[in-house]
Design an enzyme around this catalytic site. Structure first.
Site, mmCIF file in Angstrom:
data_model
loop_
_atom_site.group_PDB
_atom_site.id
_atom_site.type_symbol
_atom_site.label_atom_id
_atom_site.label_comp_id
_atom_site.label_asym_id
_atom_site.label_seq_id
_atom_site.Cartn_x
_atom_site.Cartn_y
_atom_site.Cartn_z
ATOM 1 N N ASP A 337 23.242 22.055 -17.145
ATOM 2 C CA ASP A 337 23.174 23.054 -18.212
ATOM 3 C C ASP A 337 22.867 22.347 -19.532
ATOM 4 O O ASP A 337 23.500 21.338 -19.871
ATOM 5 C CB ASP A 337 24.509 23.804 -18.317
ATOM 6 C CG ASP A 337 24.473 24.912 -19.345
ATOM 7 O OD1 ASP A 337 24.006 26.004 -19.013
ATOM 8 O OD2 ASP A 337 24.907 24.673 -20.495
ATOM 9 N N ILE A 338 21.855 22.837 -20.272
ATOM 10 C CA ILE A 338 21.528 22.237 -21.573
ATOM 11 C C ILE A 338 22.628 22.592 -22.565
ATOM 12 O O ILE A 338 22.945 23.778 -22.754
ATOM 13 C CB ILE A 338 20.163 22.736 -22.078
ATOM 14 C CG1 ILE A 338 19.053 22.336 -21.085
ATOM 15 C CG2 ILE A 338 19.867 22.170 -23.455
ATOM 16 C CD1 ILE A 338 17.675 22.833 -21.482
ATOM 17 N N ASN A 345 18.132 27.496 -29.898
ATOM 18 C CA ASN A 345 17.200 28.599 -30.131
ATOM 19 C C ASN A 345 17.382 29.193 -31.528
ATOM 20 O O ASN A 345 16.410 29.516 -32.219
ATOM 21 C CB ASN A 345 17.396 29.695 -29.081
ATOM 22 C CG ASN A 345 16.497 29.491 -27.869
ATOM 23 O OD1 ASN A 345 15.482 28.817 -27.942
ATOM 24 N ND2 ASN A 345 16.877 30.081 -26.742
ATOM 25 N N HIS A 350 12.585 30.449 -30.693
ATOM 26 C CA HIS A 350 12.396 30.571 -29.237
ATOM 27 C C HIS A 350 11.195 29.781 -28.723
ATOM 28 O O HIS A 350 11.205 29.316 -27.577
ATOM 29 C CB HIS A 350 12.251 32.051 -28.855
ATOM 30 C CG HIS A 350 13.547 32.805 -28.957
ATOM 31 N ND1 HIS A 350 14.556 32.697 -28.033
ATOM 32 C CD2 HIS A 350 14.004 33.663 -29.909
ATOM 33 C CE1 HIS A 350 15.576 33.460 -28.384
ATOM 34 N NE2 HIS A 350 15.271 34.058 -29.530
ATOM 35 N N ASP A 354 11.522 27.271 -25.712
ATOM 36 C CA ASP A 354 10.725 27.236 -24.478
ATOM 37 C C ASP A 354 10.168 25.835 -24.233
ATOM 38 O O ASP A 354 10.145 25.353 -23.094
ATOM 39 C CB ASP A 354 9.574 28.233 -24.578
ATOM 40 C CG ASP A 354 10.051 29.678 -24.491
ATOM 41 O OD1 ASP A 354 11.227 29.889 -24.130
ATOM 42 O OD2 ASP A 354 9.248 30.585 -24.776
ATOM 43 N N TYR A 369 12.571 14.068 -7.317
ATOM 44 C CA TYR A 369 11.574 13.952 -6.259
ATOM 45 C C TYR A 369 11.641 12.632 -5.482
ATOM 46 O O TYR A 369 11.588 12.640 -4.236
ATOM 47 C CB TYR A 369 10.174 14.152 -6.846
ATOM 48 C CG TYR A 369 9.084 14.111 -5.812
ATOM 49 C CD1 TYR A 369 8.852 15.195 -4.975
ATOM 50 C CD2 TYR A 369 8.275 12.973 -5.660
ATOM 51 C CE1 TYR A 369 7.849 15.166 -4.024
ATOM 52 C CE2 TYR A 369 7.271 12.937 -4.708
ATOM 53 C CZ TYR A 369 7.063 14.030 -3.890
ATOM 54 O OH TYR A 369 6.080 13.986 -2.949
ATOM 55 N N GLU A 381 19.175 28.441 -19.301
ATOM 56 C CA GLU A 381 19.074 27.010 -19.554
ATOM 57 C C GLU A 381 19.733 26.179 -18.457
ATOM 58 O O GLU A 381 19.994 24.983 -18.626
ATOM 59 C CB GLU A 381 19.721 26.669 -20.896
ATOM 60 C CG GLU A 381 21.236 26.869 -20.970
ATOM 61 C CD GLU A 381 21.636 28.269 -21.388
ATOM 62 O OE1 GLU A 381 22.762 28.444 -21.871
ATOM 63 O OE2 GLU A 381 20.816 29.201 -21.239
ATOM 64 N N ARG A 397 25.134 8.935 -8.860
ATOM 65 C CA ARG A 397 24.205 8.019 -9.521
ATOM 66 C C ARG A 397 22.965 8.755 -10.000
ATOM 67 O O ARG A 397 22.492 8.551 -11.131
ATOM 68 C CB ARG A 397 23.817 6.910 -8.543
ATOM 69 C CG ARG A 397 22.753 5.955 -9.113
ATOM 70 C CD ARG A 397 22.410 4.862 -8.125
ATOM 71 N NE ARG A 397 21.925 5.367 -6.874
ATOM 72 C CZ ARG A 397 20.679 5.807 -6.679
ATOM 73 N NH1 ARG A 397 19.805 5.820 -7.689
ATOM 74 N NH2 ARG A 397 20.311 6.243 -5.490
#
Length: 467
Positions: A337-338, A345, A350, A354, A369, A381, A397
């Site tokens: 979570d940011i 914002n 906004h 984004d 990945y 978020e 980790r």
């Protein structure tokens, strides 16, 4: 008619008075010839009607009248075996065809009325038959459509009919909207007009006598030899296969072809039906690209470009079932979570919000990945990172690496109470999936760990411990 007879007799009387009996005799003979010709015409019509009625398939014609297709002719043994009668003449398609087939048949009739020659399959009264459609044109306008149909539930009967008569071969070839050739020892002995057109020639003489390999693309030569052996030696029919042909003008096209064994001039031969599918291949390729694009768009978050929540749920379910089947295989997730994103914002707007979401999403996905995982936008978020076959220690980790990577972006955040730049809070959870355990439990554990990280000051990682 009565007036004509009186007039005619008066003429005979006059002629008799002028020229004598010879003139009268000649007129009588002329009338006799007219009567005989009329009788022959009636006999021909009757014979033609008998041919239509006795032919094994079905034949019918229709016209478009006041926006509806009405039948103008119907005959043939198959026609009567379907339980139909001449009463359908004058009736509309909707009055005869079962309602479930209305859209399908109407679509084919529309194609025919637009001037297209083609074939289509249909079923009626437990019979399946193949129809060859030929529009009848006058001055470039379709005035009527001729349909010749045949039973296809027993293809062997059709093969026997073909073997019995070369005339039948030629009739079938000339009526077919598909390209047809007959091969004897790999040499082309018979072609129809459609084959001349597809092969890019002007006349059949340019094709007759040549080997099929002069038109076949080199890549398909070995396959063609194999199919030829299957047809001639094993007496098997080769079902439709895709191939490539080099036309007489050098153009390479895609074709779909099928072949079977026949006797032609008392020699074992190969009867090949093929059609140009170049446009279809191109359309299929475009469709595949479109479907791939649509699939990607359906699975990606519209703003960040990473996996969306729906894809995450499906993929997590797959990984859960796979791990449960293998047994004793851990599955970890990291819920991120940011920190103080609402304040971000409010402070920067906004559009900047984004942009921040996009940058954070990109770095989370890039770091997940290499570990065999992926990041997905979970909502607002929040992001969720799925890590298959990853135990708790490795997951911790990776979570720390994700946190450092976001900090390294150095996105200013003056309103944050955790740091001067954008940071994230992380909740890590690990389970060994089993058939009886719902995957939602893993998300619940990660959510609890994230909640603890946020209540303890944010910009940190917490691991679910069950306490």
């Amino acid at each position: 008619m009565q007036a004509w007879m009186i007039s005619g007799m008066s003429l005979l009387a006059a002629l008799a008075g002028i020229g004598g009996g010879r003139v009268t005799s000649r007129v009588v003979r002329d009338a006799s010839k007219y009567k005989h010709a009329e009788e022959e015409l009636q006999a021909t019509r009757k014979a033609f009607a008998t041919i239509l009625r006795e032919q094994h398939g079905l034949i019918f014609k229709f016209k478009k009248i006041d926006g509806k297709y009405r039948y103008t002719l119907a005959d043939g043994k198959l026609y009567y075996s379907l339980g139909l009668t001449h009463s359908i003449v004058g009736k509309t398609m909707e009055e005869i065809v079962p309602e479930r087939l209305h859209d399908y048949i109407r679509g084919n009739y529309d194609r025919a009325w637009s001037g297209e020659c083609f074939q289509y399959e249909s079923d009626f009264n437990d019979h399946i038959y193949l129809n060859s459609v030929t529009p009848i044109m006058e001055n470039g306008v379709v005035t009527e459509v001729l349909v010749v149909g045949g039973e296809i539930t027993d293809r062997k009967k059709a093969e026997q009919v073909i073997q019995e008569s070369e005339d039948w071969y030629r009739t079938l070839i000339e009526l077919s909207p598909d390209a047809i050739i007959v091969l004897v020892d790999s040499h082309i002995q018979l072609v129809n007009e459609k084959a001349v057109e597809v092969l890019g020639a002007l006349r059949s003489e340019e094709i007759i006598g040549k080997t099929i390999f002069e038109f076949l693309h080199p890549e398909y030569r070995d396959l063609a030899i194999k199919h030829g052996h299957t047809i001639i030696e094993k007496r098997l029919t080769v079902q439709p296969v895709d191939s490539k042909i080099v036309r007489a003008d050098g153009q390479i096209i895609d074709v779909e072809a099928t072949g079977t064994r026949i006797m032609y001039n008392q020699k074992p031969s190969i009867f090949i039906i093929f059609r140009d599918i170049t446009k279809r291949k191109l359309a299929e390729h475009q469709m595949q690209e479109s479907n791939l694009l649509l699939s990607r768009l359906a699975n990606l978050d519209g703003l960040t470009g990473i996996a969306n929540r729906r894809y995450m749920n499906d993929k997590l379910e797959q990984e859960w079932v796979l791990a449960a089947a293998r047994g004793a295989v851990p599955l970890s997730i990291v819920l991120c979570d940011i920190d103080y994103f609402k304040l971000y914002n409010d402070t920067y707007g906004h559009l900047e919000g984004d942009a921040c979401l996009k940058r954070v999403a990109k770095v989370l996905d890039e770091y997940a990945y290499p570990s065999g995982g992926f990041a997905a936008r979970y909502g607002g978020e929040e992001f969720l990172v799925v890590l298959p076959e990853t135990d708790s220690a490795v997951a911790m980790r990776i979570a720390m690496e994700l946190s450092y990577a976001v900090e390294a972006l150095a996105i200013p955040h003056q309103a944050s109470q955790a740091a001067e730049h954008v940071t994230i809070s992380l909740g890590v959870a690990t389970l060994q999936p089993s058939i009886g355990t719902p995957r939602e439990l893993l998300i619940q554990h990660a959510d609890e760990a994230l909640y603890r990280a946020k209540t303890r000051g944010r910009n940190q990682m917490q691991v679910y411990s069950g306490v």
